[in-house]
Design a protein around this motif. Structure first.
Motif, mmCIF file in Angstrom:
data_model
loop_
_atom_site.group_PDB
_atom_site.id
_atom_site.type_symbol
_atom_site.label_atom_id
_atom_site.label_comp_id
_atom_site.label_asym_id
_atom_site.label_seq_id
_atom_site.Cartn_x
_atom_site.Cartn_y
_atom_site.Cartn_z
ATOM 1 N N LEU A 69 44.041 47.006 44.214
ATOM 2 C CA LEU A 69 43.949 46.767 42.779
ATOM 3 C C LEU A 69 42.538 46.963 42.248
ATOM 4 O O LEU A 69 42.329 47.522 41.168
ATOM 5 C CB LEU A 69 44.413 45.342 42.456
ATOM 6 N N LEU A 70 41.554 46.512 43.026
ATOM 7 C CA LEU A 70 40.195 46.411 42.497
ATOM 8 C C LEU A 70 39.177 46.648 43.601
ATOM 9 O O LEU A 70 39.296 46.084 44.695
ATOM 10 C CB LEU A 70 39.983 45.001 41.906
ATOM 11 N N LEU A 119 35.997 45.596 44.847
ATOM 12 C CA LEU A 119 35.151 44.431 44.630
ATOM 13 C C LEU A 119 33.676 44.826 44.589
ATOM 14 O O LEU A 119 32.895 44.250 43.825
ATOM 15 C CB LEU A 119 35.394 43.406 45.747
ATOM 16 N N GLU A 120 33.298 45.806 45.392
ATOM 17 C CA GLU A 120 31.906 46.253 45.397
ATOM 18 C C GLU A 120 31.492 46.762 44.018
ATOM 19 O O GLU A 120 30.423 46.408 43.495
ATOM 20 C CB GLU A 120 31.714 47.344 46.450
ATOM 21 N N LYS A 121 32.345 47.568 43.385
ATOM 22 C CA LYS A 121 32.043 48.081 42.043
ATOM 23 C C LYS A 121 32.070 46.957 41.011
ATOM 24 O O LYS A 121 31.242 46.914 40.091
ATOM 25 C CB LYS A 121 33.042 49.169 41.667
ATOM 26 N N ALA A 122 33.046 46.027 41.160
ATOM 27 C CA ALA A 122 33.142 44.906 40.214
ATOM 28 C C ALA A 122 31.912 44.016 40.306
ATOM 29 O O ALA A 122 31.345 43.608 39.279
ATOM 30 C CB ALA A 122 34.408 44.107 40.498
ATOM 31 N N TYR A 123 31.474 43.714 41.527
ATOM 32 C CA TYR A 123 30.269 42.899 41.701
ATOM 33 C C TYR A 123 29.062 43.572 41.043
ATOM 34 O O TYR A 123 28.235 42.914 40.409
ATOM 35 C CB TYR A 123 29.990 42.681 43.189
ATOM 36 N N ALA A 124 28.948 44.881 41.252
ATOM 37 C CA ALA A 124 27.809 45.607 40.668
ATOM 38 C C ALA A 124 27.823 45.482 39.146
ATOM 39 O O ALA A 124 26.767 45.289 38.511
ATOM 40 C CB ALA A 124 27.865 47.072 41.091
ATOM 41 N N ARG A 125 29.011 45.583 38.551
ATOM 42 C CA ARG A 125 29.115 45.465 37.083
ATOM 43 C C ARG A 125 28.763 44.055 36.636
ATOM 44 O O ARG A 125 27.997 43.859 35.682
ATOM 45 C CB ARG A 125 30.537 45.825 36.631
ATOM 46 N N TRP A 126 29.307 43.038 37.330
ATOM 47 C CA TRP A 126 29.050 41.652 36.939
ATOM 48 C C TRP A 126 27.584 41.277 37.159
ATOM 49 O O TRP A 126 27.016 40.508 36.375
ATOM 50 C CB TRP A 126 29.962 40.713 37.726
ATOM 51 N N CYS A 127 26.958 41.819 38.212
ATOM 52 C CA CYS A 127 25.527 41.572 38.434
ATOM 53 C C CYS A 127 24.692 42.103 37.276
ATOM 54 O O CYS A 127 23.691 41.500 36.879
ATOM 55 C CB CYS A 127 25.071 42.219 39.746
#
Length: 348
Positions: A92-93, A95-103
């Motif tokens: 679904l997601l 996480l590595e890319k999501a973490y980078a965005r949230w950081c």
């Protein structure tokens, strides 16, 4: 009488789930989402969909075990792989890319992400998730885990024995809707939660006699607010419990459960001062949720769960680890200047 298989973990063949520590770590299983996974030696085990699943973590990936006699059954191995990929939402997601965005969106998240990589949201069975979070009211992870274990032993079915430990299925709705359930649960130490569990099972059985617990799966197709308000009509389900269920089993990644930990985070790190707000009112609850939804955007509930994990005493050691940023690959140029901040953020 059904014969329960008796396994030894040394008799397993291990298959690679083909993931990485940046995408999944098994600490996900002890951050207050699921309460049924048991650890022994070097593995984790739990019954999912009526079958025992056994997991191991290596420095580079996650492996699932299949009994040696069954390991040549390609369909079985593929089905287990599909079940786990769905359970951990691996497809679904990223996480590595999501973490980078949230950081990039939040400096506070960035300091936590260094130490809490691989924390994913589980996609759990809605019925199991509902009952477990009714148990969570005014409770802690250790005691919730004990209560859920009792539920499975007394109302579920024994599925297998692994290394002399018995594993049970989660109780069906029908088993918890029977007369005498509340009394039995009170004897087992569930307190006032016993009434809510029994009444919820009876209510769903009465209102949805043909579907029973399957009816809960249909809520995944509703908008977030409609799903949440439907869940709140069930005994023992308030806004926080409803949000937990929405996030962890209903595919609503924007749900933000606000408990004392999250309120502490909001107060300490995001300007929701407790001096002005001594109680968590409905208005404040919604404001905190809206703040994180606006801040993190898509899959904001996942980002919130990383911040939540950082508040758990069982994860305190991660905040004490030095040089973790080198292992994780996250940019932590602020790590030296944030050491004093981390000291303040340790769980008291």
């Amino acid at each position: 009488m059904v014969k329960v298989p008796n396994f030894k973990s040394t008799g397993y063949v291990w298959f690679d789930l083909k993931t990485s520590p940046r995408e999944l770590r098994l600490d996900t299983l002890r951050c207050g989402q699921s309460f049924r996974w048991q650890t022994a030696k070097d593995h984790w085990a739990c019954v999912l969909n009526g079958q025992l699943y056994v997991l191991k973590e290596s420095p580079n990936s996650i492996f699932y075990g299949v009994p040696e006699l069954e390991s040549k059954d390609k369909k079985l191995v593929q089905e287990m792989d599909r079940t786990l990929r769905d359970y951990f939402q691996l497809d679904l997601l990223s996480l590595e890319k999501a973490y980078a965005r949230w950081c990039g969106l939040d400096p506070n998240f960035k300091t936590k992400a260094v130490h809490f990589q691989g924390i994913r949201m589980l996609r759990q069975d809605p019925w199991e998730n509902l009952v477990c979070f009714i148990c969570s009211s005014n409770n802690n992870i250790t005691r919730i885990t004990q209560m859920v274990h009792k539920l499975c032993i007394h109302f579920g079915l024994k599925i297998a024995t692994l290394d002399d430990t018995d594993y049970y299925s989660f109780p069906s709705l029908a088993s918890l809707a029977k007369d005498g359930t509340e009394s039995k649960l009170r004897q087992l130490g569930f307190g006032y939660r016993a009434k809510y569990i029994a009444q919820t099972a009876q209510k769903i059985k009465k209102e949805h006699p043909d579907e029973q617990e399957v009816w809960l799966h249909s809520l995944r197709d509703l908008p977030y607010e409609e799903t949440k308000q439907t869940l709140i009509t069930l005994p023992g389900v308030g806004p926080k419990v409803a949000d937990c269920i929405c996030l962890m089993s209903m595919d609503h990644a924007e749900a933000i459960p606000v408990d004392t930990h999250v309120w502490q985070i909001a107060s300490r790190d995001y300007g929701f001062g407790k001096k002005q707000n001594k109680t968590l009112t409905t208005i404040l609850y919604n404001q905190i949720g809206d703040h994180f939804r606006t801040l993190f955007g898509e899959h904001s509930g996942w980002a919130h769960s990383v911040l939540f994990s950082a508040e758990l005493k069982s994860f305190e050691h991660r905040l004490l680890q030095e040089d973790e940023s080198v292992k994780s690959g996250f940019n932590s140029s602020s790590s030296n200047s944030s050491s004093s901040i981390r000291k303040k953020q340790r769980i008291k």
